[in-house]
Design an enzyme around this catalytic site. Structure first.
Site, PDB file in Angstrom:
ATOM      1  N   SER A  26       0.791  -1.236   0.000  1.00 37.04           N
ATOM      2  CA  SER A  26       0.000   0.000   0.000  1.00 37.04           C
ATOM      3  C   SER A  26       0.820   1.280   0.000  1.00 37.04           C
ATOM      4  O   SER A  26       0.294   2.359  -0.258  1.00 37.04           O
ATOM      5  CB  SER A  26      -0.926   0.011   1.221  1.00 37.04           C
ATOM      6  OG  SER A  26      -1.758  -1.112   1.167  1.00 37.04           O
TER       7      SER A  26
ATOM      8  N   ASP B 252     -17.633   0.782  -1.218  1.00 34.35           N
ATOM      9  CA  ASP B 252     -16.841  -0.436  -0.968  1.00 34.35           C
ATOM     10  C   ASP B 252     -17.576  -1.363  -0.040  1.00 34.35           C
ATOM     11  O   ASP B 252     -17.935  -1.001   1.075  1.00 34.35           O
ATOM     12  CB  ASP B 252     -15.487  -0.026  -0.372  1.00 34.35           C
ATOM     13  CG  ASP B 252     -14.707  -1.234   0.111  1.00 34.35           C
ATOM     14  OD1 ASP B 252     -14.915  -2.339  -0.431  1.00 34.35           O
ATOM     15  OD2 ASP B 252     -13.853  -1.063   1.023  1.00 34.35           O
TER      16      ASP B 252
ATOM     17  N   ASP C  82     -10.775  -6.690   0.097  1.00 31.39           N
ATOM     18  CA  ASP C  82     -10.186  -5.546   0.783  1.00 31.39           C
ATOM     19  C   ASP C  82      -9.666  -6.067   2.113  1.00 31.39           C
ATOM     20  O   ASP C  82     -10.117  -7.094   2.608  1.00 31.39           O
ATOM     21  CB  ASP C  82     -11.240  -4.469   1.037  1.00 31.39           C
ATOM     22  CG  ASP C  82     -10.610  -3.159   1.436  1.00 31.39           C
ATOM     23  OD1 ASP C  82     -10.567  -2.250   0.583  1.00 31.39           O
ATOM     24  OD2 ASP C  82     -10.157  -3.041   2.606  1.00 31.39           O
TER      25      ASP C  82
ATOM     26  N   HIS D 216     -15.149  -0.328   3.335  1.00 39.05           N
ATOM     27  CA  HIS D 216     -14.985   1.033   3.858  1.00 39.05           C
ATOM     28  C   HIS D 216     -16.192   1.900   3.589  1.00 39.05           C
ATOM     29  O   HIS D 216     -16.196   3.071   3.941  1.00 39.05           O
ATOM     30  CB  HIS D 216     -13.759   1.692   3.200  1.00 39.05           C
ATOM     31  CG  HIS D 216     -12.465   1.008   3.537  1.00 39.05           C
ATOM     32  ND1 HIS D 216     -11.692   1.327   4.623  1.00 39.05           N
ATOM     33  CD2 HIS D 216     -11.823  -0.014   2.917  1.00 39.05           C
ATOM     34  CE1 HIS D 216     -10.614   0.553   4.655  1.00 39.05           C
ATOM     35  NE2 HIS D 216     -10.689  -0.282   3.619  1.00 39.05           N
TER      36      HIS D 216
ATOM     37  N   CYS E 143      -7.815   1.965   1.244  1.00 41.10           N
ATOM     38  CA  CYS E 143      -8.915   1.134   0.763  1.00 41.10           C
ATOM     39  C   CYS E 143      -8.485   0.396  -0.507  1.00 41.10           C
ATOM     40  O   CYS E 143      -8.203   0.989  -1.539  1.00 41.10           O
ATOM     41  CB  CYS E 143     -10.128   2.011   0.451  1.00 41.10           C
ATOM     42  SG  CYS E 143     -11.418   1.096  -0.398  1.00 41.10           S
TER      43      CYS E 143
END
Lengths: 612, 294
Positions: A326, A350, A365, A371, A384
């Site tokens: 990430s 999401d 996720d 999220h 996310c």
């Protein structure tokens, strides 16, 4: 027998006289032969023998230059030359080498390995009367032991010479490297003249990269010696030119802070000065003491370092290639914007996973329940995955990969860091060429969260972060700040500065990254406590490739080594960034709890420590 | 007439050396008898052999018969073989030469002289295979090509030639010879001393020395011819020519004309027994001249 006649005696005398005259003539002829021989040597061949006689007496002795010193940016000495005492032997002056060694062993400790090394050197390329070292790093007691008994040890001497010393020890070896004895392969490659008196050469790191400049120019002494090689007087001298001193961008105070913060972790820290590209920290943990390598590391110590499961010799900062996970998202986000695939306002809902058409696989996720509504800002802040799957798919690898390339991913951008690896920036062409497979949409999704094929070193992450913090301004990362009195080296490697369609997008991404720490739902919001400056950051958690099931190993190690790697990139202060940092803690799991605090401690030291 | 007894004592001492002698530098040359200083019996032989042969030849008619010469040669061969066994090639050749010189002065026919020289020349290759020791062969090889082993056995001769050649005509000056003063030249006090002289005093010094030697030899030969007895003539003549052989072999070897054999330069080299035997020889000659002149 006394009855010879008078005539007999006359005849005898005559005979003798004639033979005596013959002898006189012969002797005269032979003496003339000798005189002629002498005249031939002394008159005809005089010049030849004059030269030979001078060459006998006069010797050119190379004098090693002093190696340049290395300082950090604040003038802290990182590499110096200190005197060290070696026990040496000149074979021509020793009656019996074995006997002498046996006697020496009664005085001081000589290990089997030292003896083996010594005998090897004794056999190989040795000039007559050249002193060969038996033992290095004699302590005062050993010197005294030898010197007191020197009368019984002809040909044995204690020789002082300068050797490299690294006062900061293990904390900066992964940037500095070290010098070691010149080996056979190096000897064949080196300039015989320049290195005629030099015993050590840079093996790794800065010591290797700037070997030529640090080494200096060899000097000469024209000396008169006797047949035993003893110098009687110096006739002429050309002083060696010492190597140039080197000032690094490296900040030893921060190296120490990194070493302290990384204690107990396996991993690496790289920090870069945003304004110059100077490397402030290049640290890999665990580390090792370079001083052991200078005069020859013992076999036991070396194999200890080699077999250590924590791999202290492995320079994770420049050679550890990890999926950036990430931490890649801020760069990915900018690539989405540049491709026009998303805007800051675009939102998705999401639900915890993402699905491609014609593909049953669920791309999950990290947050199972999702999220909810996210846009780019909150997707960066909360990391996310679903948002990034979707946006990456829309942007396509053909837009993402070249854009990431602008930040230096996939190539080694360092100016003067030897052995740095280039990571891996996947693309459609790359996959076709190297893997002989076509690029799938799923590959794009994996790339969209910095996983899959993508690999980056901490050095690359820090570099990209520094370019990001500089709003696209490129400086190739470098260790050297000043070398002697030379003008700074031209940045020959640097990439074109990155210009965004909307330059405000830099600030917007800064805001999103600041929210990672300072926002209410930021993934590194735990760092906010006691933070006196604003920090823009991004966390990452990269999956460790699972180990084959049929292998046998300690279950505890397995569990620990299978945990995810924690990554963290940051720059500060967010309003006007001066430092960019990348931290990886292997198997550290939560970046917010392991790598994040490391980065915070170091940034605090950098921004506040100097004032305090 | 002490000659036979001296010879006998010399032969016994030489056998003693071979049986219970003291070794040094790979050769057994010294005899260490309790109560006496260590000495080389071969040095004793240097005087005893010409003494004996002169005595023997003087007791026979002149010109000598062939059988007399053969018997004399056997007497010469005994110490020759004993000293060769030590092994000491240089000394054995010198001693044999001193004996043969007596025969030469006694009127040994020329044809015998030349045939002996040719036989010796023909035997030289056989010596290589059957008589010479490893180190002696090495010396000959080094003589033929000193540069083949410049740091080993060739060192001495290269350094001595360098010393001589670098001296030039005038030399480097008293105590200024770098080859000798800086110890490049080995044995600079003993066998190689002519190289020191040549280096420091140059060709002029060498020629002066050679002239001095020539004067001594002429004087010696003159004194020999003045002796009234055949014995005196033979002995004096042999001794003075032996003296010349020393000079010639030594300077020849140091300047690279001859292989290296351990022969000192008479009256110049530093060293014990050889000085004693040389000066004893001069003593004998002068005594002959004083007491035996017609």
């Amino acid at each position: 027998m006394w009855g010879h006649s008078f005539r007999d005696r006359m005849a005898e005398q005559k005979l003798f006289r004639s033979r005596a005259i013959f002898m006189t003539v012969l002797i005269f002829a032979l003496l003339c032969l000798l005189a002629g021989r002498m005249a031939y040597l002394q008159v005809v061949l005089h010049e030849k023998y004059q030269d030979l006689s001078e060459n006998n007496r006069i010797q050119l002795r190379p004098v090693a230059p002093n190696r340049g010193l290395i300082y950090d940016r604040n003038g802290v000495l990182l590499a110096e030359n200190i005197p060290s005492y070696s026990l040496t032997l000149v074979k021509e002056r020793v009656n019996d080498v074995d006997e002498t060694l046996t006697y020496l062993k009664t005085l001081i400790d000589i290990s089997e390995r030292e003896e083996k090394q010594f005998r090897k050197h004794l056999k190989h390329n040795r000039r007559p009367y050249q002193a060969i070292a038996i033992k290095h790093k004699l302590d005062e007691k050993e010197i005294a032991q030898v010197m007191v008994n020197r009368y019984y040890l002809p040909g044995i001497d204690v020789e002082a010479r300068l050797v490299r010393h690294y006062p900061e020890g293990a904390t900066s070896v992964h940037a500095l490297g070290y010098v070691g004895r010149i080996n056979q392969k190096e000897e064949d490659r080196l300039d015989k003249k320049q290195y005629s008196a030099t015993k050590h050469i840079g093996k790794l790191g800065i010591e290797r990269r700037y070997e030529k400049e640090l080494h200096g120019q060899v000097g000469y002494q024209k000396v008169e010696t006797n047949a035993r090689g003893r110098i009687l007087r110096v006739i002429e001298q050309v002083d060696p030119i010492p190597g140039e001193d080197l000032v690094l961008h490296l900040d030893q105070r921060l190296q120490n802070a990194a070493a302290k913060a990384m204690k107990g972790y396996r991993g690496a820290v790289v920090a870069i000065d945003v304004a110059s590209g100077g490397i402030l920290i290049q640290y890999s943990n665990p580390s090792y003491d370079p001083n052991s390598f200078v005069t020859g590391i013992s076999h036991a110590e070396y194999s200890g370092l080699r077999t250590n499961p924590d791999l202290p010799l492995f320079n994770r900062a420049i050679r550890g290639q990890y999926p950036p996970a990430s931490t890649l998202k801020p760069f990915l986000g900018l690539s989405f914007l540049e491709a026009g695939a998303v805007t800051w306002q675009d939102e998705i809902n999401d639900k915890g996973s993402y699905k491609l058409e014609n593909d049953d696989r669920l791309y999950r996720d990290w947050k199972r329940r999702g999220h909810g509504k996210v846009n780019l800002h909150s997707a960066v802040m909360e990391s996310c995955d679903t948002y990034f799957y979707d946006a990456a798919y829309k942007t396509t690898v053909d837009n993402i990969s070249p854009f990431l390339g602008k930040f230096g991913f996939g190539r080694n951008m360092t100016l003067d860091v030897p052995n740095a690896l280039s990571g891996l920036l996947p693309s459609r062409e790359w996959k076709k060429k190297k893997r002989r497979r076509s690029w799938y949409a799923g590959d794009t999704l994996n790339l969209g969260i910095g996983q899959g094929f993508m690999l980056a070193t901490p050095m690359q992450l820090a570099t990209a972060t520094a370019v990001l913090a500089g709003k696209g301004k490129w400086h190739s990362p470098r260790l050297m700040a000043r070398l002697g009195n030379r003008p700074p080296e031209i940045d020959s490697k640097k990439l074109p500065d990155i210009v965004l369609k909307d330059s405000k997008d830099w600030d917007r991404m800064f805001n999103a990254m600041t929210a990672v720490v300072h926002g209410p739902r930021g993934t590194a919001r735990g760092l906010r406590r006691n933070l006196n400056f604003t920090m823009a950051a991004k966390t990452g958690t990269s999956q460790v490739v699972s180990i084959a099931q049929n292998e046998e190993y300690d279950s505890e190690t397995l569990a620990e080594r299978n945990r995810d790697h924690a990554l963290f990139i940051a720059f500060a202060p967010a309003e006007n960034p001066s430092i960019a940092i990348a931290v990886i803690v292997e198997n550290g799991e939560s970046a917010g709890r392991t790598a994040g605090p490391v980065a915070k401690a170091i940034l605090q030291e950098y921004l506040l420590g100097a004032k305090g | 007439m002490l000659a036979p007894w001296a010879y006998l004592a010399g032969v016994i001492a030489l056998i003693g050396v071979l049986v219970l002698g003291v070794s040094g530098k790979g050769a057994q040359r010294w005899l260490a008898l309790p109560g006496l200083p260590r000495f080389q019996p071969s040095e004793l032989m240097k005087l005893a052999l010409p003494l004996l042969i002169a005595w023997y030849m003087a007791s026979k008619s002149t010109p000598p018969k062939l059988i007399t010469l053969v018997k004399a040669m056997v007497l010469i061969a005994i110490p020759l073989v004993l000293i060769l066994k030590q092994p000491d090639l240089g000394t054995s050749i010198l001693i044999a030469a001193s004996g043969i010189l007596v025969l030469f002065f006694a009127g040994m026919p020329w044809w015998l002289m030349f045939s002996m020289i040719s036989i010796i020349a023909a035997c030289a290759p056989l010596m290589w295979f059957f008589v010479m020791h490893g180190y002696q062969k090495q010396r000959v090889l080094t003589f033929l090509n000193p540069e083949s082993d410049p740091l080993g056995s060739g060192w001495n001769i290269i350094q001595s030639k360098t010393a001589i050649g670098s001296g030039g005509i005038e030399g480097k000056g008293w105590m200024q010879g770098t080859q000798s003063q800086l110890e490049f030249l080995p044995e600079s006090h003993t066998d190689f001393i002519i190289a020191v002289l040549a280096e420091e005093l140059g060709l002029i010094g060498v020629l002066l020395l050679l002239i001095l030697y020539f004067l001594i030899i002429i004087r010696g030969l003159y004194m020999a011819t003045q002796c009234s007895s055949l014995f005196g003539r033979l002995l004096s003549g042999s001794l003075i020519i032996t003296f010349f052989i020393y000079v010639f072999v030594n300077i020849g070897m140091v300047s690279g004309l001859l292989p290296v054999v351990g022969v000192p330069l008479p009256l110049i080299s530093w060293g014990g027994t050889s000085v004693v035997s040389l000066l004893a020889g001069f003593g004998v000659m002068m005594s002959m001249y004083t007491h035996d002149v017609k």
